[in-house]
Enzyme design. Structure first.
Site, mmCIF file in Angstrom:
data_model
loop_
_atom_site.group_PDB
_atom_site.id
_atom_site.type_symbol
_atom_site.label_atom_id
_atom_site.label_comp_id
_atom_site.label_asym_id
_atom_site.label_seq_id
_atom_site.Cartn_x
_atom_site.Cartn_y
_atom_site.Cartn_z
ATOM 1 N N GLU A 26 -7.098 0.171 14.737
ATOM 2 C CA GLU A 26 -7.798 -0.803 13.896
ATOM 3 C C GLU A 26 -6.900 -2.012 13.607
ATOM 4 O OE1 GLU A 26 -9.499 -1.357 9.357
ATOM 5 O OE2 GLU A 26 -9.059 0.677 10.056
ATOM 6 N N ARG A 58 0.030 -5.203 12.799
ATOM 7 C CA ARG A 58 -0.822 -4.649 13.875
ATOM 8 C C ARG A 58 -0.994 -5.654 15.008
ATOM 9 N NH1 ARG A 58 -4.615 -0.332 11.273
ATOM 10 N NH2 ARG A 58 -3.058 0.668 9.923
ATOM 11 N N ARG A 74 0.838 -1.201 0.000
ATOM 12 C CA ARG A 74 0.000 0.000 0.000
ATOM 13 C C ARG A 74 0.873 1.252 0.000
ATOM 14 N NH1 ARG A 74 -4.931 -1.781 4.167
ATOM 15 N NH2 ARG A 74 -5.328 -3.784 3.130
ATOM 16 N N SER A 80 -11.259 -5.705 9.753
ATOM 17 C CA SER A 80 -12.585 -5.264 9.316
ATOM 18 C C SER A 80 -13.278 -6.426 8.617
ATOM 19 C CB SER A 80 -12.489 -4.052 8.384
ATOM 20 O OG SER A 80 -11.890 -4.419 7.163
ATOM 21 N N ARG A 122 1.643 1.633 10.297
ATOM 22 C CA ARG A 122 1.261 1.914 8.910
ATOM 23 C C ARG A 122 2.499 1.758 8.035
ATOM 24 N NH1 ARG A 122 -3.544 3.644 7.527
ATOM 25 N NH2 ARG A 122 -4.072 4.592 9.533
#
Length: 381
Positions: A289, A344, A202, A292, A217
């Protein structure tokens, strides 16, 4: 032209035919260009939203569930960067020299921890009837677009390969979504449940600040992703199943987390409804986070051309199946959910399981996948 014609008339018709052919070619070229423009515009239209989705920005998201409680420490809490440095688990400086910012080397027990998280997650999800996959990590940009991502948009999260029509995947959702592209599935095969391991890439365009430091990140990471193809009437049921699997996994690791029903402005183009999981990260002193789960209904399947043929009662009772009593094909629904985003999870485990002597305990479920190792201790000099 087949009849008897004067030479001048024949020549006139030949010229007229040539002009028609040339005009048609020009019109077809214009049509192809317009179709492409129409497709690009249409792909900017997001999915519908579930009637229960909160309307508004991220702050309007509602808490569905709160699990566990934050650990209490009798000593100054360290963040994962400090723990990683003291336990010799990461090297961000060397990675910055080799690859640039937001890259990292994992070292020593951190490597074992990544492998343990991946293998434990795969084994747990496979117990629930999911088929394991590894996927291509380069895909055609058309497949990326059909899954609802915009590789050519400003501030895109997608890396595109120069002088090609390929992109690096940002999630295994993309290659798994394309697995049954342009096909009609048998009703008896549904639901199709996959759990895929891949590396993800990403750009993280626009991401900055202390909240995104370290592993939080990054440009490249490992992830285990769940994906389901199902009948339209079953997608809400499987959405609940996916979020339950996520909650079970994170509860097994002893994490303190909350599950959110995300607000409309935070859904992204493909999602009809999205649940996020945010876990407590003591070193960051906030929830972050980690996962999801999205119900994309038929948004992706329409673009990817994935349909199924419902089994009609006539088919079910008749041994002889003729084409006349085949039910018309319908688009499947697709769902995706993160089972384990490795960086994470490493943050959560290091920060929540840190000890006063600087060591970090390994949660019980992961120990068999780390050769029985129960603690990450400082290296002796």
């Amino acid at each position: 032209m087949k009849g008897k014609l004067e030479q001048s008339e024949r020549q006139r018709l030949i010229e007229e035919g040539k002009n028609l052919k040339e005009g048609l070619a020009a019109l077809e070229e214009d049509l192809a260009k317009l179709n492409d423009e129409l497709q690009q515009e249409a792909q900017c239209i997001p999915n519908m939203t579930h009637p229960d989705v909160p309307i508004g920005g991220e702050d309007c998201s509602t808490i569905r569930k709160m699990v566990g409680s934050s650990p209490k420490f009798s000593f100054p809490v360290k963040d994962h960067l400090q723990l990683g440095k003291e336990l010799d688990l990461f090297d961000f400086d060397a990675a910055a020299e080799v690859s640039g910012s937001k890259f990292y080397y994992l070292k020593n027990e951190a490597v074992l921890l990544e492998m343990a998280l991946v293998n434990w997650t795969l084994s747990e999800v496979m117990k629930r009837g999911f088929t394991p996959l590894t996927t291509p990590e380069l895909v055609r940009s058309s497949v990326v677009e059909k899954c609802g991502f915009q590789p050519r948009a400003n501030n895109t999260q997608i890396y595109s390969i120069a002088d090609s029509d390929q992109c690096l995947i940002g999630t295994a959702e993309i290659p798994v979504g394309g697995l049954h592209m342009d096909s009609i599935l048998s009703d008896s095969l549904l639901p199709l449940k996959y759990v895929a391991f891949s590396h993800c890439f990403r750009t993280e365009a626009g991401a900055a600040g202390t909240a995104t430091r370290g592993l939080y990140r990054v440009h490249q990471f490992s992830k285990v992703e769940m994906f389901i193809f199902c009948r339209p009437e079953e997608s809400e049921h499987y959405h609940q199943e996916l979020i339950t699997i996520e909650e079970d996994l994170f509860s097994s690791l002893g994490l303190h987390f909350k599950t959110l029903d995300m607000a409309s402005e935070d859904l992204g183009a493909p999602a009809y409804q999205k649940f996020d999981v945010e876990a407590w990260m003591p070193g960051l002193e906030r929830f972050g986070e980690i996962s999801s789960a999205s119900n994309c209904t038929d948004y992706q399947s329409r673009r990817l051309g994935i349909r199924y043929r419902p089994a009609s009662e006539a088919q079910a009772t008749s041994a002889k199946k003729s084409k006349g009593n085949l039910a018309p094909p319908q688009f499947v629904h697709t769902l995706n959910a993160t089972a384990c985003a490795v960086p994470r999870m490493i943050i959560c485990l290091l920060e929540n399981y840190q000890q006063e002597d600087g060591s970090v305990l390994i949660p019980e479920p992961l120990r068999p996948f780390m050769g029985g190792l129960s603690v990450i201790a400082r290296k002796s000099l």
